[in-house]
Design an enzyme around this catalytic site. Sequence first.
Site, short mmCIF file in Angstrom:
data_model
loop_
_atom_site.label_atom_id
_atom_site.label_comp_id
_atom_site.label_asym_id
_atom_site.label_seq_id
_atom_site.Cartn_x
_atom_site.Cartn_y
_atom_site.Cartn_z
N TYR A 104 -2.90 5.34 8.94
CA TYR A 104 -2.33 4.02 8.63
C TYR A 104 -1.10 3.86 9.53
CZ TYR A 104 -1.21 0.03 5.56
OH TYR A 104 -0.98 -1.21 5.03
N TYR A 114 0.86 -1.20 0.00
CA TYR A 114 0.00 0.00 0.00
C TYR A 114 0.88 1.24 0.00
CZ TYR A 114 -3.52 3.39 1.34
OH TYR A 114 -4.34 4.49 1.37
#
Length: 304
Positions: free
Chosen positions: A190, A180
């Site tokens: 995140y 990602y």
Amino acid sequence: MLSIDLKGKRALVAGVADDGGYGFAIAKALAEAGATVCVGTWPPALNIFLNLLERGKIDDSRRMPDGSLLQFEKIYPLDAAYDALADAPEEIRGNKRYKDVGDFSVAGLAQRLGQDFGDHPLDIVVHSLANGPEVKKPLLDTSRAGYLAAVSVSAYSLVSLVARLGPLTRPGASFLSLTYMASERVVPGYGGGMSSAKAALESDTRTLAFEAGRKYGVRVNTISAGPLASRAASAIGLIQRMIEYTRANSPLTRELTAADVGRAAAFLLSPLAAGVTGSVVYVDNGYHAMGMGVEGPGTLGGAA
Ligand SMILES: NC(=O)c1ccc[n+]([C@@H]2O[C@H](COP(=O)([O-])OP(=O)(O)OC[C@H]3O[C@@H](n4cnc5c(N)ncnc54)[C@H](O)[C@@H]3O)[C@@H](O)[C@H]2O)c1
């Protein structure tokens, strides 16, 4: 006609426990291209997954273009945090979700594959798993243990899989993982060391491509996928916002589906991509190419 032909090939997809994630979509695309597919499932999710399959709850997702249902040749228990069974602490080995499944380590998986199918059973290995126990915490608030757990399960696990399954591969075999973009750009939320884990995964993809390419002749690539509301991603908490933001600010404003990633994976894992290794391939509607958002006051764009 040029087509993706994986007939006669066997794939192992590690990290499938329902029909909502990238691993399932990749497994399905590989099967559609003719491959036989085994999966590795995290022991805490194994019974739920077997129930979903037995009760027909994911039959719609399993439906193949020819009307048949996607079949898994084998479903192996796999906890990718452990290279060998002896590495798992007693509290895990004795846990009710683990104690009856046999050797759930990466070495155990390799041994079972050898027992079930012989010395060289694999053409394709997909790493579609990640876990960061402190993913909701900013990096600044992440404990050392949480950070190391994220890197262990989400990045070192690829090293372990390539090291232990590399010797089991047939000529032309290929490994693929999922990464990602938070590895290279800041994605607030995140956290927990997951961005660090993805950076390691991408770097290791290059080094493993070299080392395992020379040692076993295999290819190693990673797909940097756009956000998807899978079970794992929903644990991050702000996945819907990430999806909406990315969609509004990407070159392509179409919805990004798991099948988009599945088909790109099938290509990368096929002989058509024989010259591609050590690569990070973006399947994100082009979002990674943007340097400025199109939404908000004073911006230029506008969704198509
Ligand atoms: N969903 C997204 O937005 C997104 C975006 C880019 C990359 N990815 C990556 O795609 C991959 C698949 O994730 P997903 O989002 O499709 O979710 P998912 O829930 O379908 O897959 C994650 C899987 O990892 C398994 N898992 C967790 N800990 C494990 C362990 N210790 N051993 C073995 N398996 C374990 C879970 O059981 C689950 O099946 C991950 O690497 C993820 O980081 C996801």
